[in-house]
Design an enzyme around this catalytic site. Structure first.
Site, PDB file in Angstrom:
ATOM      1  N   HIS A 378       0.790  -1.232   0.000  1.00 32.67           N
ATOM      2  CA  HIS A 378       0.000   0.000   0.000  1.00 32.67           C
ATOM      3  C   HIS A 378       0.821   1.281   0.000  1.00 32.67           C
ATOM      4  O   HIS A 378       0.244   2.367   0.013  1.00 32.67           O
ATOM      5  CB  HIS A 378      -0.940   0.025   1.202  1.00 32.67           C
ATOM      6  CG  HIS A 378      -2.121  -0.861   1.050  1.00 32.67           C
ATOM      7  ND1 HIS A 378      -3.295  -0.454   0.459  1.00 32.67           N
ATOM      8  CD2 HIS A 378      -2.310  -2.156   1.389  1.00 32.67           C
ATOM      9  CE1 HIS A 378      -4.152  -1.456   0.460  1.00 32.67           C
ATOM     10  NE2 HIS A 378      -3.578  -2.502   1.013  1.00 32.67           N
ATOM     11  N   LYS A 569      -8.702  14.149   3.560  1.00 33.42           N
ATOM     12  CA  LYS A 569      -7.857  12.954   3.633  1.00 33.42           C
ATOM     13  C   LYS A 569      -6.977  13.122   4.858  1.00 33.42           C
ATOM     14  O   LYS A 569      -6.944  14.219   5.445  1.00 33.42           O
ATOM     15  CB  LYS A 569      -7.006  12.802   2.367  1.00 33.42           C
ATOM     16  CG  LYS A 569      -6.288  14.129   1.962  1.00 33.42           C
ATOM     17  CD  LYS A 569      -5.490  14.006   0.674  1.00 33.42           C
ATOM     18  CE  LYS A 569      -6.327  14.009  -0.576  1.00 33.42           C
ATOM     19  NZ  LYS A 569      -6.292  12.742  -1.290  1.00 33.42           N
ATOM     20  N   ARG A 570      -6.264  12.068   5.290  1.00 31.62           N
ATOM     21  CA  ARG A 570      -5.347  12.225   6.401  1.00 31.62           C
ATOM     22  C   ARG A 570      -4.346  13.338   6.109  1.00 31.62           C
ATOM     23  O   ARG A 570      -3.938  13.533   4.964  1.00 31.62           O
ATOM     24  CB  ARG A 570      -4.616  10.902   6.667  1.00 31.62           C
ATOM     25  CG  ARG A 570      -5.510   9.840   7.310  1.00 31.62           C
ATOM     26  CD  ARG A 570      -6.052  10.267   8.656  1.00 31.62           C
ATOM     27  NE  ARG A 570      -4.988  10.363   9.627  1.00 31.62           N
ATOM     28  CZ  ARG A 570      -4.727   9.441  10.557  1.00 31.62           C
ATOM     29  NH1 ARG A 570      -5.480   8.356  10.662  1.00 31.62           N
ATOM     30  NH2 ARG A 570      -3.722   9.622  11.396  1.00 31.62           N
ATOM     31  N   LYS A 575       0.814  14.329   0.991  1.00 29.65           N
ATOM     32  CA  LYS A 575      -0.472  14.676   0.386  1.00 29.65           C
ATOM     33  C   LYS A 575      -0.565  16.174   0.089  1.00 29.65           C
ATOM     34  O   LYS A 575      -1.466  16.621  -0.620  1.00 29.65           O
ATOM     35  CB  LYS A 575      -1.619  14.223   1.285  1.00 29.65           C
ATOM     36  CG  LYS A 575      -1.755  12.688   1.378  1.00 29.65           C
ATOM     37  CD  LYS A 575      -2.828  12.280   2.384  1.00 29.65           C
ATOM     38  CE  LYS A 575      -2.974  10.768   2.548  1.00 29.65           C
ATOM     39  NZ  LYS A 575      -3.744  10.126   1.467  1.00 29.65           N
ATOM     40  N   THR A 677      -8.332   6.695  -2.900  1.00 30.51           N
ATOM     41  CA  THR A 677      -9.695   6.262  -3.212  1.00 30.51           C
ATOM     42  C   THR A 677     -10.666   7.424  -3.028  1.00 30.51           C
ATOM     43  O   THR A 677     -11.752   7.410  -3.606  1.00 30.51           O
ATOM     44  CB  THR A 677     -10.140   5.089  -2.304  1.00 30.51           C
ATOM     45  OG1 THR A 677      -9.856   5.442  -0.939  1.00 30.51           O
ATOM     46  CG2 THR A 677      -9.420   3.806  -2.661  1.00 30.51           C
ATOM     47  N   LYS A 681     -14.230   8.690  -5.166  1.00 30.40           N
ATOM     48  CA  LYS A 681     -15.530   9.055  -4.592  1.00 30.40           C
ATOM     49  C   LYS A 681     -16.005  10.385  -5.161  1.00 30.40           C
ATOM     50  O   LYS A 681     -17.185  10.553  -5.501  1.00 30.40           O
ATOM     51  CB  LYS A 681     -15.432   9.160  -3.060  1.00 30.40           C
ATOM     52  CG  LYS A 681     -15.020   7.866  -2.364  1.00 30.40           C
ATOM     53  CD  LYS A 681     -14.643   8.120  -0.889  1.00 30.40           C
ATOM     54  CE  LYS A 681     -13.886   6.938  -0.310  1.00 30.40           C
ATOM     55  NZ  LYS A 681     -13.202   7.280   0.967  1.00 30.40           N
TER      56      LYS A 681
HETATM   57  C1  LIG Z   1     -11.932   7.379   1.274  1.00 26.39           C
HETATM   58  C2  LIG Z   1     -11.482   7.839   2.602  1.00 26.39           C
HETATM   59  C3  LIG Z   1     -10.125   8.069   2.853  1.00 26.39           C
HETATM   60  C4  LIG Z   1      -9.063   7.920   1.780  1.00 26.39           C
HETATM   61  O1  LIG Z   1      -8.900   9.175   1.144  1.00 26.39           O
HETATM   62  P1  LIG Z   1      -7.626   9.472   0.230  1.00 26.39           P
HETATM   63  O2  LIG Z   1      -7.936  10.805  -0.360  1.00 26.39           O
HETATM   64  O3  LIG Z   1      -7.596   8.396  -0.800  1.00 26.39           O
HETATM   65  O4  LIG Z   1      -6.443   9.486   1.124  1.00 26.39           O
HETATM   66  C5  LIG Z   1      -9.750   8.498   4.107  1.00 26.39           C
HETATM   67  N1  LIG Z   1     -10.664   8.705   5.079  1.00 26.39           N
HETATM   68  C6  LIG Z   1     -11.977   8.504   4.865  1.00 26.39           C
HETATM   69  C7  LIG Z   1     -12.934   8.763   5.977  1.00 26.39           C
HETATM   70  C8  LIG Z   1     -12.434   8.061   3.629  1.00 26.39           C
HETATM   71  O5  LIG Z   1     -13.738   7.852   3.445  1.00 26.39           O
END
Ligand SMILES: *Cc1c(COP(=O)(O)O)cnc(C)c1O
Length: 844
Positions: A378, A569-570, A575, A677, A681
């Site tokens: 990952h 995101k985190r 990032k 991911t 979305k």
């Molecule tokens: C989808 C999701 C992530 C992953 O987000 P990335 O932008 O791909 O890092 C992290 N936290 C939550 C709550 C999510 O739903």
């Protein structure tokens, strides 16, 4: 309390929420009242809204039970190959609405609650998220469970039932404060404890030689108590199981103290053993070599493998002759998928069981183990790779360390046979790292012990082959695969964006919920003014709803005609939330320089949790909040620009935010984000993406066409070249006056007047230690953001692009991802089978 009649009628019209029939509604009301009375022991005079939520949840769960039992009976009878997904994280979010949707009873439940004068949306808000994950990796595991059940795999998720999931984030004076996530406080209506299947897990002790072979003795035992969670497939009457283990102290724990007479102390100390499943480690993409974490990993693996082997033995293939189990068919009946290296102790643990318990010879044990296990990588960030000190393994898992050493001995023999005299290659490929403290490289162990290793997006899998695991790829190229990540369209469209789901259904029917590639048909209406109007209307409604929510929570007036520009995101340096922040400051400086210049209004939202020990990430949160304070309170700015730090980003908040986004920020340094991911979305919900050619963005651009996405910045090759040449941030700082102004303001305390040095370390990182080359991408990023603003003014062009985004997102369904794992790694075909509903005869 009661929902308005208008809202209720609107929810009823949405046909994807299931057919409502009078008998179902009436039965459901009876069940609900029965639970209120017998389960919650309340009457309607004293019941709280939380009691109503629990009565509703229990009633919905009742609808799962027959399907769950019958699915498991079906697997027992048909004995298909079982797929075991092993993960330290499952970021499930809420279960109520998802369960109603997958069972097709949402319409009936809605109607029943309405007739009883209850507001179902208000009840749904009382469910705590199951936050047993950090971010993308944990959410992926949750999407995979949904897809495995939906495409009809005999799949099991295995993990840990943490008492405390990911912390709740509070923002106080612009700073992150962590609060414990006591998600089980009111009880969990979805799970079923299975104390009868409790299993022992051993730690510590030592290894002795006996005539029958090695024995691991004098261990300390902790019990693993299973809790089963139902995983309903979509509209197919399949219910799979997520089995989560909780640590239980054995009765005889600390018997010595007990016999010394300190009964009270002995009982108190029982909690020590139970601490193993107390709390989720809150690091994302970061390895912290803590003993308790190693115990968690082994605890999960050891309990899970006992369960897997018990189930194999109870099947006809595993049935024993002369007291010996035949394990020859094991890899044909069992597939074990390792979600990163976190469960990689499964490899030496399987070997230990085969060698020391089942008495198999090494070669046979190793053949079965490697044909059973597969490993998903990952991340390529070096600080995230698990490397456990041998000293720690030696004390906690002495037998496993011996086995790992022997695996390494045989592995290095193979390497030297293939590359005679190449000592440097031996050092690079060893499972044991000898520079500094002696450690085991768990990724190397996972590659050697698996028949398949995969990256999670095309570019990521290429990087694994050409750099991180290059030597391993050269030696065993056939092991290396790609499986581009995906998301479940049930939660990430049907559930979170019912109005968009509805207008899609009007055009193409409802097959897209299980065949997402059908969204392609929408392209024929990309230029259709009436469909465009519908899409614009839905987005506007979603934005308005979010604006109202934020106005209530943050007290900030939001211009719902502005671009909703969102990065959630985190919080992590790679990032590049800081790059986003530099754009915000740049826009602010432009407004201040010429307040009367035309400006396309924006509301920039950033959200995400920082690991509690990641000081720079927490500083970045504080900077964003501080910039927000200046921008949001400057009368010159007005409603042109607003900055909001979204508190406590989690699955439930993602479901509310993403449908309202115009612009999705996916701006990691090329080569650092394995897949992402979140990007998918947003795309599925009709936001446009501004992003680098990193992770799955590359494939998103390919699917929708470069004309429908805002790509900027260095490619991964550019980054490599810059790294080789040597990056000097001052080259850009001196050349780009707008960037220089931003950094000078951060450095000089413009955003922290009461503490001018507050953000000096951030400016320092940007200019001196920046591993992610923010300033090298600054100019391209700002120019592309200007292009975004320009295109946004052309509403027709924007919505046409948005339709192309939605229509091209089919590839990013986790159903497709799981079908690829099934065929290429697990050796099973997706059946898409339906089981008969409980009221139907069993054999259809
Ligand atoms: C989808 C999701 C992530 C992953 O987000 P990335 O932008 O791909 O890092 C992290 N936290 C939550 C709550 C999510 O739903």
């Amino acid at each position: 309390m009661s929902m308005s009649d208008v809202d209720h009628e609107k929810r009823k019209q949405i046909s994807v929420r299931g057919i409502v029939d009078v008998e179902n509604v009436s039965n459901f009301k009876k069940t609900f009242n029965r639970h209120l009375h017998y389960t919650l022991v309340k009457d309607r005079n004293v019941a709280t809204t939380r009691d109503y939520y629990f009565a509703l949840a229990h009633s919905v769960k009742d609808n799962l039970v027959s399907r769950w039992i019958r699915t498991q009976q079906h697997y027992y009878e048909k004995d298909p190959k079982r797929i075991y997904y092993l993960s330290l994280e499952y970021y499930m979010g809420r279960s109520l609405q998802n369960t109603m949707i997958n069972l097709g009873i949402q319409g009936a439940c809605d109607e029943a609650m309405y007739q009883m004068g209850l507001n179902i949306e208000e009840l749904e808000e009382l469910e705590d998220d199951a936050g047993l994950g950090n971010g993308g990796l944990g959410r992926l595991a949750a999407c995979f469970l949904d897809s495995m059940a939906t495409i009809g795999l005999a799949a099991y998720g295995y993990g840990i039932r943490y008492d405390y999931g990911i912390f709740a984030q509070k923002i106080k004076n612009g700073e992150q404060v962590e609060e414990p996530d006591d998600w089980l406080r009111y009880g969990n209506p979805w799970e079923k404890a299975r104390p009868e299947f409790m299993l022992p897990v051993n730690f510590y002790g030592h290894v002795i030689d006996t005539p029958e072979g090695k024995k691991w003795v004098n261990t300390q035992v902790v019990f693993a108590m299973p809790y089963d969670n139902p995983i309903p497939g979509y509209n197919n009457n399949i219910v799979n199981t997520l089995r989560l283990w909780s640590a239980k102290s054995p009765i005889e724990f600390n018997l010595k103290i007990f016999n010394d007479g300190d009964y009270i102390q002995a009982v108190i100390d029982r909690t020590l053993a139970e601490n193993i499943s107390r709390v989720l480690y809150p690091n994302d993409n970061f390895f912290e070599g803590k003993e308790l974490r190693l115990k968690q990993e082994y605890f999960m693996v050891a309990a899970t493998l006992q369960d897997i082997i018990r189930r194999y033995k109870s099947s006809k293939f595993g049935s024993r002759d002369h007291h010996r189990t035949d394990f020859d068919s094991f890899p044909d009946k069992v597939a074990i998928q390792l979600n990163d290296t976190h469960p990689s102790l499964a490899i030496p643990e399987l070997m230990r069981i085969f060698l020391d318990v089942e008495g198999l010879p090494w070669e046979k044990a190793w053949d079965i183990t490697t044909r059973t296990c597969a490993y998903t990588n990952h991340t390529v960030l070096p600080e995230a790779l698990e490397r456990w000190p041998t000293s720690m393994l030696e004390s906690i898992l002495p037998r496993h360390l011996q086995i790992i050493y022997h695996i390494n001995f045989l592995h290095l023999q193979e390497v030297s046979a293939k590359y005679p005299g190449d000592l440097d290659r031996l050092r690079r490929m060893s499972l044991v790292e000898e520079d500094g403290e002696k450690r085991i490289n768990m990724a190397h162990l996972s590659i050697v012990g698996s028949h398949a290793i995969n990256g999670v997006a095309w570019i990521h899998s290429e990087i694994l082959k050409k750099s991180v695991f290059r030597d391993f790829y050269e030696m065993t190229p056939d092991k290396f695969q790609n499986k581009t990540n995906g998301i479940t369209p049930r939660r990430w469209l049907l559930l979170c964006n019912p109005n968009l789901s509805d207008i899609i259904e009007e055009k193409i029917g409802s097959d897209w919920t299980v065949h997402l590639e059908q969204l392609q048909q929408l392209k024929q209406w990309a230029k259709d003014p009436s469909f465009q109007r519908d899409i614009i209307k839905v987005k506007q409604e979603n934005k308005l709803r979010l604006a109202q929510l934020l106005q209530k929570d943050y007290g900030i007036k939001i211009n719902s005609a502005s671009i909703f520009d969102i990065q959630v995101k985190r919080i992590h340096e790679y990032k590049r939330q800081l790059l986003n922040c530099l754009h915000i400051i740049t826009l602010y400086n432009r407004i201040k320089r010429d307040p009367s210049a035309p400006f396309v209004p924006r509301t920039i939202m950033i959200g995400g949790k920082a690991a509690p020990g990641y000081h720079l990430a927490k500083k970045i949160i504080k900077l964003i909040c501080s910039v927000g304070n200046v921008v949001n309170n400057d009368p010159i700015v007005g409603d042109k620009l607003k900055v909001i730090f979204l508190e406590n980003y989690r699955v439930t908040l993602a479901e509310k935010i993403i449908p309202a986004a115009d612009l999705s920020e996916q701006i990691s340094t090329a080569g650092t984000e394995a897949s992402g991911t979140g990007n998918m979305k947003f795309m599925l919900n009709g936001a446009l993406t501004i992003g680098t050619l990193d992770g799955a963005n590359v494939e998103m651009a390919e699917e929708m066409g470069r004309e429908n996405i805002f790509i900027f910045g260095m490619t991964e090759e550019d980054v490599q070249a810059l790294q080789k040449k040597g990056y000097n941030a001052y080259d850009y700082y001196n050349k780009l006056p707008e960037a220089k102004q931003c950094i000078d303001q951060i450095q000089g305390g413009f955003f922290s007047p009461s503490n001018p040095d507050e953000f000096k370390d951030i400016a320092d990182v940007l200019l001196k230690w920046d591993r992610f080359y923010l300033l090298a991408d600054y100019e391209s990023y700002i120019k592309t953001q200007d292009e975004v603003s320009k295109v946004y003014q052309d509403e027709t062009k924007w919505v046409e692009m948005a339709i192309h985004n939605i229509a091209s997102s089919g590839k990013f369904s986790s159903d497709r991802t799981i079908a690829d794992y099934a065929r290429d790694i697990w050796g099973v075909e997706p059946t898409w089978q339906r089981l008969p509903a409980p009221h139907e005869p069993r054999d259809i």
